[in-house]
Enzyme design. Sequence first.
Site: not given
Ligand SMILES: *Cc1c(COP(=O)(O)O)cnc(C)c1O
Length: 639
Positions: A363, A480
Amino acid sequence: MRGFIVLGTDTDAGKTAFSLAFLTAFADRFDYWKPVETGAPDSGRIKALVPQATVHASLMHFEEAVAPLLAARNAGQILPSLQQLRDALPKTTKPLLIETFGGPFSSYDENHLQFEVLRHLDLPRFLITSSAVGAIGRTIQTKIALDSQNSPLAAVVLVGPADPFAEEQIRKYCPELLVLNLQMPSDEWTAESLQQAVAAQKAKLAKLLELNERTNDSSDPRLIERDRQVIWHPYTSLADPQEPLAVESVDAEFIHLPDGRRLIDGISSWWTILHGHRHPPLMQALREAEAKWDHVLFAGATHEPAVQFAELLLQSLNWESGRVFYSDNGSTAVEVALKLAYQAWCHRGEPQRQLFIGFENSYHGDTFGAMSIGRDPTFFGRFEPLLFRTIQIPVSSESLDAALTTHSKEVAGVLIEPLVQGAGGMQMHSPQELKAIFEVTRRHGVYFIADEVMTGGGRTGTLWAHEQAGIRPDLICAAKTLAGGILSLAATIVDQSIVALFQTPDRTKTFFHGHSFTAHPLACSIACKNWSLLLKGNWKKQAGFIESYWRQNLVSLAKAKAVKEFRIQGTIAAVEFDTPGGYLAEVGRKLRQICLEEGVLLRPLGNVLYALPPYCTSEDSLARITHCLFRCQQSLANA
Ligand SMILES: *Cc1c(COP(=O)(O)O)cnc(C)c1O
């Protein structure tokens, strides 16, 4: 309304005098509790002088009239833990007046100062101080110190002869606080003399009552209904019968609800919160930054927080050269990486390299490029006709070698979540496998992109997950946790070899990409503080503790009934249940509900239940999460 906490600037500030007066006035509306006492108990004094008050038994009392920690040591006992204190809160219909000992910065147990413990009770705090000489300094000092620790006060009570000048000065420097003076009987304190003294001051004391009501009843009972009218929540059906949790406030590993319930945030609020909610040093950095910054454009302008944070990021990677391209969320950090990799190939004269290779279960975000490479059929199947071509292979160096051989001249890069594939169900692979995948990528000469949006910041036990494989990606995406989860910030970190391809006066070779909120100064300021804390390394002790707690207390899940696999990587623990596929959606809901009943917020990913708590999470909270995982397992085993 659950009451308030009485703090003193120091030991003899007048806390018990205040409690006596307050209860004399309002024993019909408040109960008294002093959880830990030493020497002659204050509870006894309250009982004697305010016989109409309900006094709840202390949790621990020591005869020796010294600091509780010392008394406990001498008696060979251990003071109640934070969780024990909370669990022991007397269940009364009336709110509590909770009296503390010493000052807020005196020792509680072996590991905590008193204010840290009180924070977990999450009630309004009244500061009691003697009106004797020095009141202004004493009060303001304590107030500033408590503010800096996210433990703000609601009121100040000066006990003793009235001192209008002190009151005026304290009001001036603490304008948000209710400040009042309380005069005690000048002759001996008896029930009668107290009644008399209080009679004249009851209206003044009643202001504290109002404050308490206001502080506790700020939530709108119609919030969910209003939400239903105007909000569209992520990943949620508009016909979803499950109500969202109305959240009132957050603190450390906790989410507080308006009904007084407190949930343990077992998944760090979607993997963002790193140290804990409102981590004091980070909130302090935000307050300091707020005095200078809001947002400022980042094209043709720069600022200290952005530059300093980029330096820290590169330092944390040991990249002597390289660049940081800022954006504002994980998905855009991935888009930037994909676009940079493709454009780099264009500059190298191979514009036909338009293919990216990703891994099954991965993801990378919800924007189009990220969906194209993530390709999850449940999440993105609907958009399949709009996505660009990519390849998904199992997480295996052999599969990668085969794919790169077949598409040798077409591939631009390989994108992977190192060690842990988060949203795909906390699937894990070994550092050896990661290293092998990296080496195959290198051998084929295409770009290696590490998506560390979830793993960056130490979740997997090392600051960056890819460190464990001893590899050096060409591009790294992070988001994040960069600003500790407090504000949104993202970075795509670019290796010098790619940077060099863009260092040309040819304007057509510029990287034309940018977002309004690029390198937000407030987020960067927090991130600087966060990253300097991470580089100091104290987090390793906390993260190591979480990991060893999981290893000691959860591994028996691996062999338990209904469990397909149990996995740990750093602070992340995941149980994959052996439930039939068609049942999936329902199982997730049921598990979430069980956890909520236990006071823990977990969000299962299909049949995978996992915990990924912030570093501050206490042993008590880890025990509660553990209990939840076992209860869920048992419920499925018995189903
Ligand atoms: C959460 C996540 C994303 C996307 O980040 P957002 O700030 O929610 O757009 C991309 N890659 C990984 C591995 C993630 O866990």
